[in-house]
Motif scaffolding. Structure first.
Motif, mmCIF file in Angstrom:
data_model
loop_
_atom_site.group_PDB
_atom_site.id
_atom_site.type_symbol
_atom_site.label_atom_id
_atom_site.label_comp_id
_atom_site.label_asym_id
_atom_site.label_seq_id
_atom_site.Cartn_x
_atom_site.Cartn_y
_atom_site.Cartn_z
ATOM 1 N N LEU A 1 0.833 -1.312 0.032
ATOM 2 C CA LEU A 1 -0.110 -0.126 -0.017
ATOM 3 C C LEU A 1 0.866 1.214 0.044
ATOM 4 N N ASP A 2 0.535 2.181 -0.851
ATOM 5 C CA ASP A 2 1.390 3.399 -1.068
ATOM 6 C C ASP A 2 0.430 4.460 0.098
ATOM 7 N N ARG A 3 1.037 4.407 1.297
ATOM 8 C CA ARG A 3 0.180 5.269 2.349
ATOM 9 C C ARG A 3 0.118 6.761 1.801
ATOM 10 N N PRO A 4 1.057 7.325 1.254
ATOM 11 C CA PRO A 4 0.965 8.915 1.075
ATOM 12 C C PRO A 4 -0.071 9.033 0.011
ATOM 13 N N SER A 5 -0.492 7.896 -0.697
ATOM 14 C CA SER A 5 -1.523 8.243 -1.828
ATOM 15 C C SER A 5 -2.849 8.185 -1.343
ATOM 16 N N ILE A 6 -3.286 7.553 -0.145
ATOM 17 C CA ILE A 6 -4.434 7.786 0.406
ATOM 18 C C ILE A 6 -5.040 9.139 0.576
ATOM 19 N N GLU A 7 -6.169 9.065 -0.131
ATOM 20 C CA GLU A 7 -6.950 10.391 -0.082
ATOM 21 C C GLU A 7 -8.202 10.242 0.172
ATOM 22 N N ALA A 8 -9.089 10.983 1.184
ATOM 23 C CA ALA A 8 -10.367 11.194 1.001
ATOM 24 C C ALA A 8 -11.126 12.077 0.042
ATOM 25 N N ASN A 9 -12.247 11.657 -0.346
ATOM 26 C CA ASN A 9 -13.139 12.449 -1.115
ATOM 27 C C ASN A 9 -13.633 13.509 -0.608
ATOM 28 N N ALA A 10 -13.381 15.027 -1.042
ATOM 29 C CA ALA A 10 -13.563 16.039 -0.444
ATOM 30 C C ALA A 10 -15.154 16.171 -0.159
ATOM 31 N N ASN A 11 -16.058 15.697 -1.260
ATOM 32 C CA ASN A 11 -17.503 15.945 -1.218
ATOM 33 C C ASN A 11 -18.206 14.917 -0.311
ATOM 34 N N ALA A 12 -17.527 13.521 -0.329
ATOM 35 C CA ALA A 12 -17.943 12.458 0.777
ATOM 36 C C ALA A 12 -16.862 11.702 1.244
ATOM 37 N N PRO A 13 -16.481 12.158 2.566
ATOM 38 C CA PRO A 13 -15.354 11.813 3.338
ATOM 39 C C PRO A 13 -15.404 10.116 3.481
ATOM 40 N N ARG A 14 -16.427 9.361 3.209
ATOM 41 C CA ARG A 14 -16.378 8.046 3.594
ATOM 42 C C ARG A 14 -15.622 7.310 2.617
ATOM 43 N N TYR A 15 -15.409 7.694 1.295
ATOM 44 C CA TYR A 15 -14.711 7.383 0.145
ATOM 45 C C TYR A 15 -13.413 7.639 0.131
ATOM 46 N N ARG A 16 -12.418 6.679 -0.052
ATOM 47 C CA ARG A 16 -11.034 6.801 0.048
ATOM 48 C C ARG A 16 -10.354 6.164 -1.247
ATOM 49 N N LYS A 17 -9.433 6.691 -1.975
ATOM 50 C CA LYS A 17 -8.858 6.409 -2.871
ATOM 51 C C LYS A 17 -7.551 5.994 -2.482
ATOM 52 N N ALA A 18 -6.836 5.026 -3.111
ATOM 53 C CA ALA A 18 -5.507 4.564 -2.627
ATOM 54 C C ALA A 18 -4.840 4.010 -3.760
ATOM 55 N N SER A 19 -3.406 3.722 -3.906
ATOM 56 C CA SER A 19 -2.474 3.002 -4.893
ATOM 57 C C SER A 19 -2.181 1.940 -4.206
ATOM 58 N N LEU A 20 -2.037 0.929 -4.982
ATOM 59 C CA LEU A 20 -1.474 -0.421 -4.347
ATOM 60 C C LEU A 20 -0.569 -0.868 -5.406
ATOM 61 N N TYR A 21 0.478 -1.628 -4.979
ATOM 62 C CA TYR A 21 1.478 -2.189 -5.723
ATOM 63 C C TYR A 21 1.435 -3.722 -5.650
ATOM 64 N N LEU A 22 1.114 -4.586 -6.709
ATOM 65 C CA LEU A 22 1.064 -5.946 -6.588
ATOM 66 C C LEU A 22 2.454 -6.418 -7.183
ATOM 67 N N PHE A 23 3.086 -7.223 -6.250
ATOM 68 C CA PHE A 23 4.161 -7.815 -6.599
ATOM 69 C C PHE A 23 4.117 -9.462 -6.829
ATOM 70 N N ALA A 24 4.688 -10.203 -7.607
ATOM 71 C CA ALA A 24 4.580 -11.362 -8.089
ATOM 72 C C ALA A 24 5.842 -11.980 -8.557
ATOM 73 N N ARG A 25 6.373 -13.057 -7.987
ATOM 74 C CA ARG A 25 7.587 -13.854 -8.504
ATOM 75 C C ARG A 25 7.780 -13.567 -10.055
ATOM 76 N N TYR A 26 8.751 -13.458 -10.564
ATOM 77 C CA TYR A 26 9.166 -13.281 -11.916
ATOM 78 C C TYR A 26 8.206 -12.492 -12.845
ATOM 79 N N GLN A 27 7.681 -11.530 -12.245
ATOM 80 C CA GLN A 27 6.923 -10.662 -12.895
ATOM 81 C C GLN A 27 6.952 -9.131 -12.453
#
Length: 170
Positions: A94-120
């Motif tokens: 999880l990219d913690r600095p990328s977490i942001e709440a929606n200004a109009n509806a704070p119950r919604y949060r957007k986040a960036s995740l990074y998926l790691f897999a062996r040999y990919q």
């Protein structure tokens, strides 16, 4: 994967050469099969070690703000040692600095995740979480949406999701 293969072959040659040197210094009294057997064992042990350690090496190399939240283990009959101790084959950071709440509806949060897999190569995934109802939706790479306008059928219901807990702050 290519560098792992080259490393394994170089290790096998080095161990076989070392055993041949030891045999020469011992006056040729060691059995001839010892060099290839030692090389094979060293290559097998190295391969097992790299399979188990890759996730720890990736986690140690993550930049600040990225944190491994979830790992996925696997077992395989072709690798019988994984039946005793399963190995991690995928993980999510999880990219913690990328977490942001929606200004109009704070119950919604957007986040960036990074998926790691062996040999990919790693993949980035952006998601929106509805922290009140325990739902999420995946976003396309350049997509921006208003979560209040997303139909209910598009959301994926979550049950005890560790990533949602981290994104929603609980």
């Amino acid at each position: 994967m290519f560098f792992s293969l080259i490393s394994t072959i170089v290790l096998g040659i080095a161990v076989a050469g070392s055993m041949m040197l030891v045999n020469h210094l011992a006056g040729g009294r060691l059995p001839r099969w010892l060099a290839p057997a030692a090389a094979g064992i060293a290559m097998l042990v190295y391969t097992i070690w790299t399979d188990y350690d890759w996730s720890a090496r990736i986690a140690r190399g993550l930049p600040g703000g990225l944190e491994v939240i979830e790992t996925y283990e696997t077992s395989n009959l072709l690798q019988p040692w994984t039946l005793v101790k399963p190995r991690i084959n995928r993980m999510v950071a999880l990219d913690r600095p990328s977490i942001e709440a929606n200004a109009n509806a704070p119950r919604y949060r957007k986040a960036s995740l990074y998926l790691f897999a062996r040999y990919q190569p790693p993949r980035e995934l952006r998601q929106i979480y509805d922290c009140e109802t325990g739902r999420r939706i995946d976003l396309l790479p350049s997509e921006t949406v208003d979560p209040t306008e997303i139909p209910d059928t598009a959301w994926e219901k979550l049950v005890d999701d560790p990533i949602a807990r981290e994104v929603c702050g609980g």
